[in-house]
Write an enzyme that holds these catalytic residues in place. Structure first.
Site, short mmCIF file in Angstrom:
data_model
loop_
_atom_site.label_atom_id
_atom_site.label_comp_id
_atom_site.label_asym_id
_atom_site.label_seq_id
_atom_site.Cartn_x
_atom_site.Cartn_y
_atom_site.Cartn_z
CB SER A 295 3.64 -2.80 5.45
OG SER A 295 3.42 -1.85 6.45
CD GLU B 247 -6.05 -0.57 6.32
OE1 GLU B 247 -4.91 -0.78 6.73
OE2 GLU B 247 -6.40 0.53 5.86
CD GLN C 230 -2.75 1.00 2.57
OE1 GLN C 230 -2.27 1.24 3.67
NE2 GLN C 230 -4.00 0.65 2.40
N GLY C 231 0.88 1.97 -1.11
CA GLY C 231 1.68 3.19 -1.21
C GLY C 231 0.81 4.42 -1.06
CB SER D 284 2.06 7.06 4.46
OG SER D 284 0.96 6.48 5.11
#
Ligand SMILES: Cc1cc2nc3c(=O)[nH]c(=O)nc-3n(C[C@H](O)[C@H](O)[C@H](O)COP(=O)(O)OP(=O)(O)OC[C@H]3O[C@@H](n4cnc5c(N)ncnc54)[C@H](O)[C@@H]3O)c2cc1C
Lengths: 384, 294
Positions: free
Chosen positions: A163, A246, A128-129, A131
């Site tokens: 992550s 989530e 997941q890109g 932030s």
């Protein structure tokens, strides 16, 4: 209000238990936390077994390759796999819990066909890109830009805290496609292949010592326009549709695990004599009440989403706020039980204590969670 | 599994809320504060007619034939409205003490070292209390007269704990609403105080406490399990007391007045916290269970 499971649900549970009993002894040994290729192979191997047994994408809709199971069946799945000590989603977290559901909800038939089966089979890892160094809690302030060039976007920017980036095949990437629009309206959601030229990954070490996340530098990375999910500049909405996933069920298994840890803590305290301290007994008892209630809240939330057709209610944010705090309390109490042993990194609880520190930060900090509850649930006026 | 209110349960809850809004509104509450020690007998009978006391009695015995989950919803409403009187003792005496079920008599019961509404009650359930066995206490809660017993009574039925927890839940939900409402209205520095994060976060924590307690209380009502009731009581006590405290804080100086209702919630929450089993004994019970399971 009914807390008993139907015959069908119990049959589902029994079959699952039986399968877990057969499959778990055949798993390879757990890899070292620093061996990322090993972790990937292990996590994906588990996903493959789930797929072959018909448990992959259990609660995903059938047209997305899922099993169309009810939220209650999914809850039973999470409860039983945890009880049996089965592996966590691990490297598959983003694929199964965020990118996948986003594609299932917002993608075209072709996009679903391209990306969902490899997630379910355990062939491809997603990261997941979202932030960036200057866009954390204020995610919509992100600046990584994507400029259209024919049927491609050319992407330049800097992502952080990604992550599993080291072992990912794909990245769900948020980029700015319209710099002059208000910040929430100029964002698009793209699927970026991690092996595209111009992607550089630099692992970051966490305070636990291992490299759980990374910095990601993007230098004129070319991504086909066809990889965009949803409309151009509609990426914020596309992302929010599933962000609540989530918060919904991501921690169900962990609550079950925490309750087991509490029992183990009591056992350890009995052995080493710390049980004689009434202050410690009281702490453990209050944690026991807290985790029991968190489990009930989970059942409440699951039943609610079953009734409303999947829309997570107020319970998700409340759960995240209380759970992340309770988890930290649990491991602080574990340290009290361990005494000097709490300084030994070879003790599982010590590593868990360190990792628990991220719970009030990742996936929306506790402060942001409280803002959300106050503004969206309680309707208090927006502040500055 | 379907852990949500059924339509019937929702209707029951709504009905009780309407009854109390009509018969025990804010004016009635404040009037009761000015008449300490007196119970509104007409209201008691109306509660009886509405099935409040006979709710769990079998239909064959003239009751409503419902269970603990439904009773919990009614006690939650009573807690919201700060309805005074030995509601739980009379409810539990239905079918045991004549007249309890229909609200024609008021029944109280000793609970540990205390007994509520001793003078106003017509009957005392359980062990008999002789004159001279009690001394009046200058009760902190203007709406709960208290006597102290020379010889503490045994801890009551777990249902006392469960229904008390339900009342605490109702109170916590109400003080959360009161705080949120006030935070949206009161202005300082040219803005509603609810736009300040420090205030927002107090309110968010209030909701979180209340909703977690709700899950625990409702689940305990369904299972009837002693550990579940103990957990629910602890969480609901904490929610009621803490939410009343935070509500007071959000109200500023107004919160410290006799005029505002906040103190009535806080004081009743303190009274209810002492009911059934002490906090220390509850945590010991849960701690013991952790060892047994392990
Ligand atoms: C273990 C871990 C894994 C992660 N994995 C990923 C990942 O895979 N992909 C990804 O994109 N991101 C990931 N993140 C990033 C995570 O989402 C962010 O760290 C988080 O959103 C907070 O942003 P920040 O770190 O910039 O902190 P900041 O936003 O700078 O916050 C700093 C402090 O200020 C407070 N604060 C900020 N704004 C407000 C406000 N409006 N009101 C009150 N307080 C405020 C915060 O609560 C916090 O205490 C991960 C983080 C962690 C810790």
């Amino acid at each position: 209000m009914d807390l008993t499971y139907t015959e069908e649900e119990e049959a589902f549970r029994a079959k699952l238990r039986e399968w877990l009993g057969q499959v778990l002894p055949t798993l390879p040994p757990k890899p070292d936390p620093n061996d990322w290729p090993g972790r990937r192979t292990y996590d994906m191997g588990w996903q493959r077994r789930l797929y072959e047994a018909g448990y992959a994408g259990l609660h995903w809709p059938v047209d997305a390759g899922g099993q169309g199971a009810t939220p209650t069946q999914h809850l039973i799945f999470l409860e039983e796999t945890e009880r049996a000590g089965a592996p966590y989603v691990g490297a598959n977290f983003v694929g199964l819990l965020h990118a996948g559901p986003t594609i299932a909800a917002e993608g075209t038939a072709q996009q679903k066909q391209q990306w969902l089966p490899p997630i379910l089979r355990g062939d491809e890892v997603w990261c997941q890109g979202f932030s960036e160094p200057d866009a954390g809690s204020d995610l919509a302030a992100l600046r990584t830009k994507a400029v259209r060039d024919g049927d491609e976007y050319v992407i330049t920017g800097f992502k952080i805290w990604t992550s599993h980036a080291e072992v990912a095949d794909w990245c769900e990437l948020l980029v700015r496609t319209e710099p002059s629009a208000p910040k929430h309206r100029g964002i698009s959601w793209l699927a970026m292949p991690m092996d595209a030229p111009g992607v550089t990954i630099r692992p970051l070490r966490t305070l636990a010592g291992s490299t759980e996340f990374a910095e990601m530098f993007l230098d004129e990375v070319r991504v086909p326009v066809a990889n965009r999910v949803g409309e151009e500049n509609d990426g914020w909405r596309v992302t929010m549709v599933t962000l609540s996933f989530e918060r919904g069920t991501a921690f169900v298994g962990e609550v079950v695990a925490c309750r087991r840890t509490l029992t183990a803590l009591a056992g350890e305290a009995r052995k080493n004599g710390r049980w004689d301290d009434p202050a410690l007994r009281r702490k453990l008892a209050l944690l026991s009440a807290e985790f029991a209630a968190l489990w009930r809240l989970t059942q409440w939330n699951v039943s609610e989403s079953e009734a409303t057709g999947g829309v997570p209610g107020i319970g998700g944010s409340v759960f995240k706020l209380r759970y992340s705090h309770a988890r930290q309390e649990l491991y602080d109490t574990a340290a009290e039980v361990l005494g000097a042993g709490a300084l030994d990194l070879d003790h599982e609880w010590v590593l868990d204590r360190l990792s628990s520190l991220s719970y009030t930060i990742a996936a929306g900090t506790s402060q942001i969670q409280q803002n959300i509850i106050a503004e969206r649930i309680l309707g208090l006026p927006k502040g500055r | 599994m379907h852990f949500q209110l059924t339509d019937d349960q929702r209707a029951l809850q709504q009905g009780m809320r309407e009854l109390l809004a009509g018969r025990f509104d804010r004016d009635a509450l404040r009037a009761a504060v000015e008449r300490p020690g007196t119970l509104d007998r007409a209201l008691w009978r109306e509660l009886g007619e509405a099935g409040f006391f006979a709710l769990r009695l079998p239909e064959d015995d003239g009751g409503v034939g419902l269970g603990a989950p439904e009773a919990v919803l009614l006690f939650e409403e009573a807690g919201r409205a700060l309805l005074p009187g030995p509601l739980i003792a009379t409810h539990l005496a239905a079918g045991v003490v004549k007249g309890a079920a229909d609200g024609s008599v008021v029944v109280t019961q000793a609970d540990g070292p205390l007994i509520e509404w001793y003078e106003a009650a017509d009957a005392v359930a359980g062990e008999e209390i002789t004159d001279g066995a009690t001394v009046p206490v200058r009760s902190v809660d203007p709406l709960t007269p208290l006597h102290r017993l020379h010889e503490p009574a045994a801890a009551g039925d777990p249902l006392v704990g469960l229904f008390t927890a339900a009342e605490q839940l109702g109170s916590a939900a109400r003080t959360t609403e009161m705080a949120v409402q006030y935070a949206g209205e009161r202005e300082q520095f040219g803005a509603a105080i609810g736009s300040f994060q420090a205030v927002k976060h107090l309110c968010a924590q209030m909701l979180a406490r209340t909703e977690l307690a709700r899950a625990a209380v409702y689940a305990a009502a369904v299972t009837g399990d002693l550990a579940d009731i103990a957990s629910a009581k602890l969480l609901a006590d904490e929610a009621a007391v803490r939410c009343a405290r935070d509500c007071l804080q959000v109200h500023g100086g107004m919160g410290f007045t006799w005029e505002a209702d906040v103190h009535l919630h806080l004081k009743r929450a303190w009274v209810r916290k002492e009911r059934w089993v002490s906090q220390g004994a509850l945590t010991e019970l849960l701690a013991e269970l952790l060892v047994e399971v392990g």
